[in-house]
Design a protein around this motif. Sequence first.
Motif, PDB file in Angstrom:
ATOM      1  N   UNK A 161       5.614  86.827 -33.039  1.00  0.00           N
ATOM      2  CA  UNK A 161       6.237  86.426 -32.116  1.00  0.00           C
ATOM      3  C   UNK A 161       5.701  86.046 -30.734  1.00  0.00           C
ATOM      4  N   UNK A 162       4.429  86.444 -30.662  1.00  0.00           N
ATOM      5  CA  UNK A 162       3.870  86.186 -29.544  1.00  0.00           C
ATOM      6  C   UNK A 162       3.261  84.601 -29.628  1.00  0.00           C
ATOM      7  N   UNK A 163       2.649  84.265 -31.003  1.00  0.00           N
ATOM      8  CA  UNK A 163       2.455  82.945 -31.319  1.00  0.00           C
ATOM      9  C   UNK A 163       3.705  82.079 -31.032  1.00  0.00           C
ATOM     10  N   UNK A 164       4.846  82.628 -31.728  1.00  0.00           N
ATOM     11  CA  UNK A 164       5.872  81.708 -31.549  1.00  0.00           C
ATOM     12  C   UNK A 164       6.175  81.401 -30.010  1.00  0.00           C
ATOM     13  N   UNK A 165       6.226  82.217 -29.266  1.00  0.00           N
ATOM     14  CA  UNK A 165       6.381  82.156 -27.732  1.00  0.00           C
ATOM     15  C   UNK A 165       5.526  81.135 -27.086  1.00  0.00           C
ATOM     16  N   UNK A 212       2.879  89.429 -47.753  1.00  0.00           N
ATOM     17  CA  UNK A 212       3.727  90.653 -47.854  1.00  0.00           C
ATOM     18  C   UNK A 212       5.158  90.380 -47.449  1.00  0.00           C
ATOM     19  N   UNK A 213       5.009  89.417 -46.375  1.00  0.00           N
ATOM     20  CA  UNK A 213       6.242  88.994 -45.661  1.00  0.00           C
ATOM     21  C   UNK A 213       6.301  87.453 -45.889  1.00  0.00           C
ATOM     22  N   UNK A 214       7.586  87.087 -46.209  1.00  0.00           N
ATOM     23  CA  UNK A 214       7.946  85.701 -46.265  1.00  0.00           C
ATOM     24  C   UNK A 214       9.055  85.498 -45.272  1.00  0.00           C
ATOM     25  N   UNK A 215       9.088  84.311 -44.702  1.00  0.00           N
ATOM     26  CA  UNK A 215      10.062  83.959 -43.623  1.00  0.00           C
ATOM     27  C   UNK A 215      10.732  82.448 -44.169  1.00  0.00           C
ATOM     28  N   UNK A 264      18.046  87.964 -40.243  1.00  0.00           N
ATOM     29  CA  UNK A 264      17.110  88.979 -39.763  1.00  0.00           C
ATOM     30  C   UNK A 264      16.440  88.475 -38.312  1.00  0.00           C
ATOM     31  N   UNK A 265      16.427  87.376 -38.107  1.00  0.00           N
ATOM     32  CA  UNK A 265      16.049  86.748 -36.773  1.00  0.00           C
ATOM     33  C   UNK A 265      16.787  85.504 -36.405  1.00  0.00           C
ATOM     34  N   UNK A 266      17.326  85.416 -34.995  1.00  0.00           N
ATOM     35  CA  UNK A 266      17.918  84.396 -34.430  1.00  0.00           C
ATOM     36  C   UNK A 266      17.604  84.189 -33.060  1.00  0.00           C
ATOM     37  N   UNK A 275       8.327  77.552 -37.021  1.00  0.00           N
ATOM     38  CA  UNK A 275       6.989  77.056 -37.955  1.00  0.00           C
ATOM     39  C   UNK A 275       5.737  77.972 -37.537  1.00  0.00           C
ATOM     40  N   UNK A 276       5.487  78.005 -36.507  1.00  0.00           N
ATOM     41  CA  UNK A 276       4.480  78.758 -36.191  1.00  0.00           C
ATOM     42  C   UNK A 276       4.430  80.226 -36.617  1.00  0.00           C
ATOM     43  N   UNK A 277       5.711  80.916 -36.307  1.00  0.00           N
ATOM     44  CA  UNK A 277       5.985  82.223 -36.625  1.00  0.00           C
ATOM     45  C   UNK A 277       5.824  82.557 -38.121  1.00  0.00           C
ATOM     46  N   UNK A 278       6.416  81.366 -38.917  1.00  0.00           N
ATOM     47  CA  UNK A 278       6.472  81.541 -40.378  1.00  0.00           C
ATOM     48  C   UNK A 278       5.007  81.458 -40.919  1.00  0.00           C
TER      49      UNK A 278
END
Length: 357
Positions: free
Chosen positions: A272-276, A62-65, A90-92, A49-52
């Motif tokens: 991905x840093x925010x996600x981590x 420009x990017x949707x998740x 794309x992401x797992x 959710x944070x990554x998106x």
Amino acid sequence: MLKTLTKSLMVASILASAPLAAAWAGSHAINLRATANSNENDEDYDGLVVFKNYVEQASNGAITVELFIGTQLCSNGAECLQGVADGSIDIYISTSGGASGIFPFVQVLDLPYLMADDRVAEKVLENDTEFMKTMKQKVLENSQGSIRLMTVGNTGGWRNFANTKRRVASPSDMEGLKIRTVVADLPQELVRALGASPTPIPWPELFTSFQTGVVEGSKNGITDIMGMKFPDAGLQYVTLDGHAYMGALWFMNNEQFSGLSDDLKRVVIDGFYQLQQATFASPKRKSIQAYQDFAAGGGDLYVPTPDEKAAFKEAAAPVFDWFQSNVDGGGDVYNALLASVEEAEAEIAAERGSDLE
């Protein structure tokens, strides 16, 4: 005068952002399909959710998740990683056990008693450490350039031994217990080294397996134990030995990432840093209530003494030799982990010393 100033500021802002906006607008919209085989109460979901939110805002759309939680796109590690490799996913996110069939060396995260606490683990997992650089390089090489390791976060805190029979304060207390493991080799080797019997059981079957006595224990974090209501199935003893950090490996299709502009690559990397960081924080908060609920329900929480924990580490020593001898690339990632742990501990000691001045 105020209207003129406001208008001037708006024009300046638009002109300043025009090159970036134009660069993104000139490319087709990018949709990233991200999946986690968990649920919306899990740390993996919190991270996604944070990554998106970050990526969609920072890329100005420009990017949707697109999030797929559960088994909508794939049902296990091998299937999901194949999806990442061929571009259908794309992401797992995977645990080390889930990814070990494709990347056996990621079991290094299951080697016991190497990282003392969250502060050490979080420094070791920073992207510029020797350990993370080694892991990323090996993932790319072993996938023939199709899969990229983006970051390693957390998915449930720390692994502890839990069981339905008795308090475990020493390796001798493990004797004869049937401990659930994943199908990966290293967790089974660890359980054997401690004198118990490893029993691979699929996660969805674990509750019933506790009830029926097929297994008598497991290696889990407290949030998983309470989230799955394992105390209702008889799991009443938890030993807080913290033998392994529950690393969450976040993979991305390398072709999708490599095809992005440099600006969008930076957005994804920062995402991905925010996600981590979100997955580092989430288990700490959730575990507070989980421990309280476990104790309130009559559960026995035991914290080993330093001497008892040293005895566990000594008993587990054969696992380190087994890993280096039997896992392709195991020696490289093991040595890189030890080096990064040593560096992290030195940095933390210096920081503490500075704070105490």
